[in-house]
Design a protein around this motif. Structure first.
Motif, PDB file in Angstrom:
ATOM      1  N   TRP A 145      -9.821  -3.703   7.426  1.00 24.76           N
ATOM      2  CA  TRP A 145      -9.392  -2.304   7.398  1.00 24.76           C
ATOM      3  C   TRP A 145      -7.959  -2.188   6.901  1.00 24.76           C
ATOM      4  O   TRP A 145      -7.134  -3.089   7.110  1.00 24.76           O
ATOM      5  N   THR A 146      -7.660  -1.064   6.258  1.00 23.31           N
ATOM      6  CA  THR A 146      -6.308  -0.803   5.766  1.00 23.31           C
ATOM      7  C   THR A 146      -6.034   0.691   5.773  1.00 23.31           C
ATOM      8  O   THR A 146      -6.965   1.505   5.735  1.00 23.31           O
ATOM      9  N   ASN A 147      -4.773   1.028   5.824  1.00 17.82           N
ATOM     10  CA  ASN A 147      -4.360   2.425   5.825  1.00 17.82           C
ATOM     11  C   ASN A 147      -4.683   3.060   4.471  1.00 17.82           C
ATOM     12  O   ASN A 147      -4.381   2.502   3.417  1.00 17.82           O
ATOM     13  N   GLN A 148      -5.302   4.222   4.499  1.00 17.14           N
ATOM     14  CA  GLN A 148      -5.705   4.896   3.260  1.00 17.14           C
ATOM     15  C   GLN A 148      -4.501   5.234   2.381  1.00 17.14           C
ATOM     16  O   GLN A 148      -4.574   5.154   1.145  1.00 17.14           O
ATOM     17  N   ALA A 149      -3.361   5.614   3.003  1.00 21.03           N
ATOM     18  CA  ALA A 149      -2.168   5.956   2.227  1.00 21.03           C
ATOM     19  C   ALA A 149      -1.668   4.748   1.444  1.00 21.03           C
ATOM     20  O   ALA A 149      -1.212   4.882   0.298  1.00 21.03           O
ATOM     21  N   THR A 150      -1.742   3.550   2.040  1.00 21.58           N
ATOM     22  CA  THR A 150      -1.322   2.339   1.339  1.00 21.58           C
ATOM     23  C   THR A 150      -2.187   2.094   0.116  1.00 21.58           C
ATOM     24  O   THR A 150      -1.696   1.717  -0.954  1.00 21.58           O
ATOM     25  N   VAL A 151      -3.479   2.314   0.267  1.00 26.97           N
ATOM     26  CA  VAL A 151      -4.391   2.155  -0.863  1.00 26.97           C
ATOM     27  C   VAL A 151      -4.054   3.151  -1.966  1.00 26.97           C
ATOM     28  O   VAL A 151      -4.121   2.826  -3.161  1.00 26.97           O
ATOM     29  N   GLY A 152      -3.682   4.371  -1.586  1.00 20.56           N
ATOM     30  CA  GLY A 152      -3.330   5.373  -2.587  1.00 20.56           C
ATOM     31  C   GLY A 152      -2.172   4.926  -3.458  1.00 20.56           C
ATOM     32  O   GLY A 152      -2.191   5.108  -4.682  1.00 20.56           O
ATOM     33  N   HIS A 153      -1.150   4.324  -2.840  1.00 20.17           N
ATOM     34  CA  HIS A 153       0.000   3.842  -3.619  1.00 20.17           C
ATOM     35  C   HIS A 153      -0.399   2.694  -4.543  1.00 20.17           C
ATOM     36  O   HIS A 153       0.000   2.650  -5.713  1.00 20.17           O
ATOM     37  N   LEU A 154      -1.178   1.758  -4.016  1.00 20.36           N
ATOM     38  CA  LEU A 154      -1.600   0.627  -4.847  1.00 20.36           C
ATOM     39  C   LEU A 154      -2.491   1.079  -5.990  1.00 20.36           C
ATOM     40  O   LEU A 154      -2.322   0.641  -7.138  1.00 20.36           O
ATOM     41  N   ALA A 155      -3.437   1.948  -5.694  1.00 23.70           N
ATOM     42  CA  ALA A 155      -4.376   2.384  -6.724  1.00 23.70           C
ATOM     43  C   ALA A 155      -3.680   3.171  -7.821  1.00 23.70           C
ATOM     44  O   ALA A 155      -4.032   3.071  -9.003  1.00 23.70           O
ATOM     45  N   SER A 156      -2.670   3.968  -7.454  1.00 28.17           N
ATOM     46  CA  SER A 156      -1.952   4.755  -8.458  1.00 28.17           C
ATOM     47  C   SER A 156      -1.250   3.864  -9.472  1.00 28.17           C
ATOM     48  O   SER A 156      -1.136   4.215 -10.651  1.00 28.17           O
ATOM     49  N   SER A 157      -0.776   2.711  -9.024  1.00 28.73           N
ATOM     50  CA  SER A 157      -0.092   1.796  -9.944  1.00 28.73           C
ATOM     51  C   SER A 157      -1.061   0.899 -10.701  1.00 28.73           C
ATOM     52  O   SER A 157      -0.749   0.437 -11.799  1.00 28.73           O
ATOM     53  N   ARG A 158      -2.237   0.669 -10.132  1.00 23.74           N
ATOM     54  CA  ARG A 158      -3.193  -0.252 -10.757  1.00 23.74           C
ATOM     55  C   ARG A 158      -4.147   0.435 -11.718  1.00 23.74           C
ATOM     56  O   ARG A 158      -4.590  -0.165 -12.693  1.00 23.74           O
ATOM     57  N   ILE A 159      -4.512   1.671 -11.429  1.00 23.87           N
ATOM     58  CA  ILE A 159      -5.522   2.363 -12.230  1.00 23.87           C
ATOM     59  C   ILE A 159      -4.845   3.453 -13.053  1.00 23.87           C
ATOM     60  O   ILE A 159      -4.462   4.501 -12.513  1.00 23.87           O
ATOM     61  N   PRO A 160      -4.613   3.248 -14.326  1.00 22.26           N
ATOM     62  CA  PRO A 160      -3.946   4.256 -15.158  1.00 22.26           C
ATOM     63  C   PRO A 160      -4.732   5.566 -15.174  1.00 22.26           C
ATOM     64  O   PRO A 160      -5.960   5.583 -15.304  1.00 22.26           O
ATOM     65  N   GLY A 161      -4.006   6.661 -15.000  1.00 26.15           N
ATOM     66  CA  GLY A 161      -4.626   7.973 -15.076  1.00 26.15           C
ATOM     67  C   GLY A 161      -5.413   8.382 -13.848  1.00 26.15           C
ATOM     68  O   GLY A 161      -6.123   9.385 -13.884  1.00 26.15           O
ATOM     69  N   LEU A 162      -5.281   7.619 -12.725  1.00 22.82           N
ATOM     70  CA  LEU A 162      -6.061   7.959 -11.534  1.00 22.82           C
ATOM     71  C   LEU A 162      -5.678   9.339 -11.012  1.00 22.82           C
ATOM     72  O   LEU A 162      -6.548  10.127 -10.622  1.00 22.82           O
TER      73      LEU A 162
END
Length: 311
Positions: free
Chosen positions: A251-268
């Motif tokens: 399990w992980t905090n959803q907000a943490t995933v949001g920051h990681l995904a924004s930097s990893r997935i262009p145009g998210l």
């Protein structure tokens, strides 16, 4: 003459004003000390709502948000949508708008300033071609940082604020930028997340079916798609971000995933409609287990997610 009388005559007088004052203070302390616990309890109850960490602990349990607006570079008509979206980042908002309010081009700000309780900060333009508002805004941001604010919203399309954003993020702050499409990439990429003003719409009621439909942007021709309108590659990247941030239990905090995904997935960020929150987008993909956890102390529930394969 006996010895007792001689002793009284030869002993110097020690009851000086200072000694008398010291005895009075000692007596007062003995009387006040038993009352101190009750006085301290009342003081705590009457203390300000803000603590030194920048959190509104007495009302919402959310971090305070400083919304700093460069009125010269943000249309007044968009500010309502900016403030509505900024509510997702924390609780109480500190709202300030900077500009030389004598200038005719800022006349359209008068009504929004009153309607949204924004504090106007007057900054005279002493020299032509120099924007003194930028410096005033940066100074206020650093002062708010010193006073414990850790979430900032900077509304501007000016790349001059790139250095300020980097400095705030070095201090552990989240900085959310709002600007027009013309905003230089240096400012947009420096922010924790950047949202275009043209994509913002006033928040309105929507049903889960509307959210699911809204989170399905049209794919490019020939591009394979999977959950929630994401391509297979994007789904893998999103799952990898969850896996990277996950603890031993998956399990992980959803907000943490949001920051990681924004930097990893262009145009998210551009794929998610303005009226749809990131958590709703995550739920619409169907890729993750979602769990609400109560942190206690009156704070709102925290959302945790994990890959379904981890269950």
């Amino acid at each position: 003459m006996n010895r007792s009388m001689l002793r009284r005559r030869t002993t110097p007088k020690t009851d000086t004003p200072i000694a008398a004052f010291a005895r009075s203070v000692t007596a007062a302390q003995r009387w006040i000390r038993p009352l101190l616990p009750a006085v301290q309890h009342r003081r705590d109850d009457a203390a300000p709502r803000w603590d030194g960490s920048g959190w509104d602990t007495a009302r919402t349990g959310k971090p305070r948000v400083a919304v700093l607006i460069d009125a010269d570079n943000v249309p007044a008509a968009r500010i309502g949508a900016v403030l509505a979206r900024a509510q997702e980042f924390g609780g109480h908002q500190i709202r300030r708008a900077y500009g030389d309010w004598r200038r005719p081009h800022l006349a359209g700000w008068h009504t929004p300033l009153l309607a949204h309780a924004i504090r106007p900060v007057q900054q005279f333009s002493w020299t032509t071609g120099k924007n003194a508002s930028d410096l005033a805004m940066a100074i206020d941001a650093m002062e708010l940082l010193f006073n414990g604010i850790r979430v900032f919203v900077l509304a501007s399309s000016d790349s001059d604020f790139t250095g300020l954003v980097l400095r705030l993020r070095e201090s552990g702050c989240d900085v959310y930028g709002f600007g027009e499409r013309k905003t230089p990439a240096s400012f947009a990429t420096a922010c924790t997340a950047f949202l275009r003003l043209e994509d913002l719409t006033p928040p309105g009621p929507h049903t889960p079916s509307d959210v699911h439909a809204a989170t399905k942007p049209k794919p490019a021709d020939g591009e394979p798609t999977s959950r929630g309108g994401l391509s297979i590659q994007q789904c893998l990247q999103l799952s990898a971000a969850v896996q990277q941030a996950a603890g031993p239990d998956g399990w992980t905090n959803q907000a943490t995933v949001g920051h990681l995904a924004s930097s990893r997935i262009p145009g998210l960020r551009e794929m998610i409609p303005p009226q749809v929150k990131f958590g709703e987008f995550i739920a619409a993909t169907g890729l993750f287990d979602i769990q609400k956890r109560d942190p206690g102390n009156g704070k709102p529930p925290t959302i945790y997610i994990r890959n379904k394969s981890s269950s």
